[in-house]
Design a protein around this motif. Structure first.
Motif, PDB file in Angstrom:
ATOM      1  N   LEU A 102      45.727  -1.232 -31.746  1.00 60.42           N
ATOM      2  CA  LEU A 102      47.417  -0.898 -30.984  1.00 60.42           C
ATOM      3  C   LEU A 102      46.167   0.652 -29.846  1.00 60.42           C
ATOM      4  O   LEU A 102      45.742   1.843 -31.071  1.00 60.42           O
ATOM      5  CB  LEU A 102      48.184   0.277 -31.431  1.00 60.42           C
ATOM      6  N   ILE A 103      46.753   0.682 -28.953  1.00 60.55           N
ATOM      7  CA  ILE A 103      46.185   1.460 -27.822  1.00 60.55           C
ATOM      8  C   ILE A 103      46.848   1.795 -27.253  1.00 60.55           C
ATOM      9  O   ILE A 103      48.512   1.993 -26.462  1.00 60.55           O
ATOM     10  CB  ILE A 103      44.636   1.127 -26.235  1.00 60.55           C
ATOM     11  N   SER A 117      47.137   9.297 -32.724  1.00 62.91           N
ATOM     12  CA  SER A 117      45.551   9.037 -32.788  1.00 62.91           C
ATOM     13  C   SER A 117      45.620  11.071 -33.107  1.00 62.91           C
ATOM     14  O   SER A 117      44.094  10.089 -32.933  1.00 62.91           O
ATOM     15  CB  SER A 117      45.979   9.562 -31.299  1.00 62.91           C
ATOM     16  N   LEU A 118      45.534  11.237 -33.494  1.00 65.84           N
ATOM     17  CA  LEU A 118      44.628  12.403 -34.080  1.00 65.84           C
ATOM     18  C   LEU A 118      44.687  12.286 -35.564  1.00 65.84           C
ATOM     19  O   LEU A 118      45.061  11.701 -36.173  1.00 65.84           O
ATOM     20  CB  LEU A 118      45.778  13.663 -34.079  1.00 65.84           C
ATOM     21  N   HIS A 119      42.867  12.763 -35.167  1.00 63.05           N
ATOM     22  CA  HIS A 119      42.460  12.372 -37.379  1.00 63.05           C
ATOM     23  C   HIS A 119      41.799  14.146 -37.608  1.00 63.05           C
ATOM     24  O   HIS A 119      41.282  14.626 -36.584  1.00 63.05           O
ATOM     25  CB  HIS A 119      41.473  10.823 -36.605  1.00 63.05           C
ATOM     26  N   THR A 148      38.902  17.925 -35.416  1.00 63.16           N
ATOM     27  CA  THR A 148      39.897  17.492 -35.068  1.00 63.16           C
ATOM     28  C   THR A 148      39.655  16.519 -33.719  1.00 63.16           C
ATOM     29  O   THR A 148      39.483  17.180 -32.892  1.00 63.16           O
ATOM     30  CB  THR A 148      41.984  17.626 -34.076  1.00 63.16           C
ATOM     31  N   TYR A 149      40.103  14.748 -33.486  1.00 61.27           N
ATOM     32  CA  TYR A 149      39.222  14.428 -32.801  1.00 61.27           C
ATOM     33  C   TYR A 149      40.496  12.944 -32.989  1.00 61.27           C
ATOM     34  O   TYR A 149      41.515  12.702 -33.884  1.00 61.27           O
ATOM     35  CB  TYR A 149      38.579  13.956 -33.260  1.00 61.27           C
ATOM     36  N   VAL A 150      39.796  12.484 -31.401  1.00 61.11           N
ATOM     37  CA  VAL A 150      40.313  10.137 -31.286  1.00 61.11           C
ATOM     38  C   VAL A 150      39.662   9.444 -31.130  1.00 61.11           C
ATOM     39  O   VAL A 150      38.407   9.774 -30.835  1.00 61.11           O
ATOM     40  CB  VAL A 150      41.019  11.201 -30.171  1.00 61.11           C
ATOM     41  N   PHE A 151      39.695   8.822 -31.223  1.00 60.80           N
ATOM     42  CA  PHE A 151      38.918   7.148 -30.918  1.00 60.80           C
ATOM     43  C   PHE A 151      39.113   6.982 -29.648  1.00 60.80           C
ATOM     44  O   PHE A 151      40.717   6.260 -29.382  1.00 60.80           O
ATOM     45  CB  PHE A 151      39.612   6.166 -31.864  1.00 60.80           C
ATOM     46  N   LYS A 152      38.471   7.441 -29.269  1.00 58.05           N
ATOM     47  CA  LYS A 152      38.937   6.884 -27.350  1.00 58.05           C
ATOM     48  C   LYS A 152      37.663   5.732 -26.992  1.00 58.05           C
ATOM     49  O   LYS A 152      36.656   5.432 -27.270  1.00 58.05           O
ATOM     50  CB  LYS A 152      38.569   8.684 -26.894  1.00 58.05           C
ATOM     51  N   TYR A 212      43.448   5.527 -29.890  1.00 59.53           N
ATOM     52  CA  TYR A 212      44.048   4.352 -30.496  1.00 59.53           C
ATOM     53  C   TYR A 212      44.697   5.020 -31.213  1.00 59.53           C
ATOM     54  O   TYR A 212      45.331   6.132 -31.554  1.00 59.53           O
ATOM     55  CB  TYR A 212      42.710   3.772 -31.371  1.00 59.53           C
ATOM     56  N   LEU A 213      46.055   3.853 -31.224  1.00 61.14           N
ATOM     57  CA  LEU A 213      46.905   4.678 -32.298  1.00 61.14           C
ATOM     58  C   LEU A 213      46.494   4.645 -33.878  1.00 61.14           C
ATOM     59  O   LEU A 213      46.627   5.138 -34.673  1.00 61.14           O
ATOM     60  CB  LEU A 213      48.293   4.720 -31.652  1.00 61.14           C
ATOM     61  N   SER A 214      45.618   3.601 -34.857  1.00 57.19           N
ATOM     62  CA  SER A 214      45.155   3.745 -34.948  1.00 57.19           C
ATOM     63  C   SER A 214      43.900   3.617 -35.407  1.00 57.19           C
ATOM     64  O   SER A 214      43.157   3.362 -34.385  1.00 57.19           O
ATOM     65  CB  SER A 214      45.294   1.787 -36.272  1.00 57.19           C
TER      66      SER A 214
END
Length: 445
Positions: free
Chosen positions: A32-33, A351-353, A360-364, A398-400
């Motif tokens: 899921l994006i 989206s946050l991890h 704090t980062y995201v998968f882009k 990415y949402l997941s």
């Protein structure tokens, strides 16, 4: 032959393309994006509340219970909640058992005091009659002595002297009797006042008790819809419930023209809530209705939620306008808009991890590649967060978490200074604590 080979090649190419597309769709369906969007962002707090009238008339039970040492009274019967009543209509009946006992005791005391008053009145009347008769007799005695003295003018001096002495004695006795009569009159008047005072008090108390008994039939003071009073445990009163002599409210007649939603905000979010903030309100009973309101009060003191350690603060929200369908105790969903920020980047919270609680980062997604990109996060709400740095409008995240979690995070240079400062502060703090422990006397903790 050549033509057949060409056709065969086309078919194979189509099959390969089909599988590539099918594989891509399957992959895309699992991953899921979301797209980084730019626009207005609202910081919201979502709570559940309950409707109540802003103003209401209290339906009170008897107000003089404490005068007769009655402190709790049971409700024997009560009208159904939600009943539309007119002024003077019956609302409830209180249990008169204890009051009936007090009336019986006071009736006995009243009979006793009336008998005592009658006896006192007869005794004083008899005493005063005797005193008046005595005065009359003494007055006659004085007149007789005067006649004797007058007739003794030609008698020997000794006889005249004796007659004069007898007259003086008679006058003195008459004078003393008149003074005694005045004193006795005042005494008997005081006795009658005391007896009458006791009797009057008992009669007033008895009258008050009879009026109190009448007030055990509770009537509506105004027109309206009756709503039960809630007890200390938050539950509405009912038949068999007790009302207190200090707070004898049985029910209320709410003014439905102005309604409030009473809700509670946790101690973490209450600092964001301010008087005047707009609120979007929904009703569980009427999901299609969308109402507006505003915060009119925020409690300064928190409360303990039952069976939890959570502290909450009461917030009152006033609804705009009037809707005849609204009723007290309806459940509301309240969305308090604590802040609105224009033209900012935002992404879903999913989206946050976090890494090491500091990054704090995201998968882009960048083409076919996936990178772990650090982001600077601003305000958040229940669904999304503002991105201050690290992403641009239109970026895909990415949402997941994708299957492959390896790889370094692309750090933001502007945040390195803060991270380095924290790293420097930590050893300094630890060193200061160590020095403090060294200065502490042995055995002290």
């Amino acid at each position: 032959m050549k033509k057949a080979l060409i056709i065969g090649g086309i078919v194979v190419s189509l099959v390969i393309i089909y599988f590539l597309v099918s594989g891509g769709e399957t992959s895309g369906g699992a991953e899921l994006i979301s797209t980084v969007e730019k626009g207005d962002f609202e910081v919201k707090i979502i709570t559940t509340g309950e409707l109540e009238a802003k103003n209401s008339v209290e339906i009170l039970g008897p107000s003089g219970l404490r005068n007769f040492r009655i402190y709790q009274v049971n409700i024997q019967n009560i009208a159904e909640e939600g009943t539309e009543v007119k002024k003077g209509d019956w609302i409830a009946t209180l249990d008169p058992s204890e009051l009936t006992g007090r009336i019986s005791d006071l009736q006995t005391e009243l009979d006793t005091k009336e008998s005592e008053y009658t006896q006192t009145r007869l005794d004083t009347a008899l005493q005063m009659r005797q005193a008046r008769d005595e005065l009359i007799n003494l007055k006659y005695a004085v007149e007789e002595k005067e006649i004797v003295l007058e007739q003794s003018q030609y008698e020997p001096p000794a006889t005249i002297k004796q007659a004069q002495i007898d007259l003086d004695k008679a006058k003195r006795a008459y004078s003393q009797a008149k003074e005694n009569y005045k004193i006795k009159l005042e005494q008997n008047a005081a006795k009658m006042r005391i007896a009458g005072g006791y009797l009057g008090k008992i009669r007033r108390d008895f009258g008050d008790l009879m009026q109190l008994k009448e007030s055990f039939q509770i009537k509506a003071p105004e027109d309206g819809m009756m709503i039960y009073r809630k007890g200390w445990d938050g539950k509405p009163i009912k038949e068999g419930s007790q009302i207190s002599a200090w707070d004898p409210v049985v029910a209320t007649l709410p003014d439905l023209s102005v309604m409030l939603s009473k809700t509670y905000v946790n101690e973490v979010d209450v600092r964001k809530v301010k008087v005047g903030q707009p609120v979007e309100i929904g009703l569980d009973a009427f999901p299609e209705k969308e109402l507006k309101g505003k915060v009119i009060s925020v409690a300064n003191v928190g409360e303990q939620k039952p069976n939890t350690d959570a502290k909450v603060f009461q917030v009152s929200i006033q609804l705009e306008g009037h809707d005849p369908l609204l009723r007290p105790s309806m459940t509301t969903s309240n969305t308090i808009i604590t802040k609105s920020v224009a033209d900012v980047l935002h992404i879903p919270l999913e989206s946050l991890h976090n890494k090491n609680d500091s990054i704090t980062y995201v998968f882009k997604k960048e083409g076919l590649n996936i990178t772990k990109q650090e982001v600077s996060v601003g305000e958040t709400n229940a669904d999304a967060a503002i991105i201050l740095a690290g992403l641009e409008e239109g970026d895909k995240v990415y949402l997941s978490m994708p299957g492959d979690e390896d790889g370094d995070v692309d750090l933001l240079p502007e945040l390195n200074g803060k991270r380095n400062q924290k790293k420097e502060e930590k050893p300094a703090k630890e060193e200061a604590e160590a020095k403090k422990d060294m200065r502490r006397p042995k055995g002290a903790r």
